[in-house]
Design an enzyme around this catalytic site. Structure first.
Site: not given
Length: 289
Positions: A131, A133, A158-160
């Site tokens: 997912l 951010t 978490v994808k950034v």
């Protein structure tokens, strides 16, 4: 032995040098030089055997071992597509981002809604959900939303975006023990940055790279070479795949992690010769039953 050659060591000559050694003369130092080379050879041998042992132990006899390091993801937020493709057992998990959420038109870019979406993916058999951010250049927003997403489930990554603000946020998330994927990767040096951050994944966009006039396949192969050279556990997660043949080409070069659209997933099962063979098997079974 095939692939090996043995070269005789030249006789000691004062003022000469030993192959592979910088000592100015032979004589007294000859034995020391040979011993040094022997130690290097033994170290290489020991390292190779240790890696082989770890690999054999990891493979084991279970299905996960037989997969090796391969991971395939579904790159969509469309739950209907998850219901179609996750039960095949081919896909490790799902990846999403705000663009895919908007395209699916079913889940808002909201932490609560994303928590429900992740729960559905796990219920359908996903082993991991990625997912993304959001927060632009606001490091605090990126970090806080990322931490909220990571708290949904330990299996959430978490994808950034790999921007300066994204790097700062990813650093804080990794420090807190969260796994991150640096996304929006286009250049080889960005994989170096992602590795330095301690990211679990770096996601290059193959199709978009090609659209921009880059050689996507070659660049991604170089990215994998960088990771291998650094002996990092980071995975090069290839996204924006347009056709299944690209997956095969990169897999042959040692790339082991991909996320594909439902359309490419369909291509994986659309080999006409295979369908013809399956029909022939069924016809024979019916005739001979």
């Amino acid at each position: 032995m095939r692939g090996w050659s043995v070269h005789p060591v030249p006789p000691p000559v004062l003022g000469g040098t030993m192959p592979g050694c910088n000592c100015p003369v032979w004589g007294v130092v000859e034995a020391k030089c040979i011993q040094r080379l022997a130690h290097v050879g033994m170290a290489i041998f020991a390292t190779t055997m240790a890696k082989a042992h770890r690999s054999a132990h990891a493979m084991g006899t279970n299905a996960q071992g037989r997969r090796g390091r391969l991971r395939l993801f579904l790159d969509t937020a469309d739950v209907a597509a998850w219901r179609t493709w996750l039960p095949t057992g081919v896909f490790y998990g799902v990846t999403t981002n705000p663009t895919l959420l908007e395209r699916a038109k079913s889940t808002r870019c909201d932490a609560g809604a994303l928590a429900e979406l992740a729960k559905e993916a796990f219920r359908l058999g996903a082993e991991e959900v990625q997912l993304q951010t959001w927060g632009g250049k606001d490091v605090d927003a990126l970090t806080q939303r990322g931490a909220t997403l990571a708290a949904i489930d330990p299996r959430v990554v978490v994808k950034v975006p790999i921007t300066e603000a994204g790097a700062r946020a990813a650093h804080l998330l990794v420090q807190d023990g969260h796994r991150v994927t640096m996304t929006g990767v286009y250049a080889t040096h960005q994989v170096v940055s992602a590795t330095a951050l301690g990211a679990a994944y770096a996601a290059p966009y193959l199709g978009r790279m090609n659209d921009a006039g880059l050689d996507g396949l070659e660049t991604i192969m170089d990215m994998q070479c960088i990771v291998d050279a650094m002996e990092s556990d980071l995975r090069v997660l290839v996204a924006s795949v347009r056709e299944v043949g690209e997956v095969a080409k990169l897999a042959a070069a040692g790339v082991d992690t991909f996320t594909v659209s439902p359309g490419v997933a369909e291509q994986m099962f659309a080999e006409p010769l295979t369908h013809k063979a399956a029909e022939d098997f069924e016809a024979a079974a019916e005739r001979w039953s």
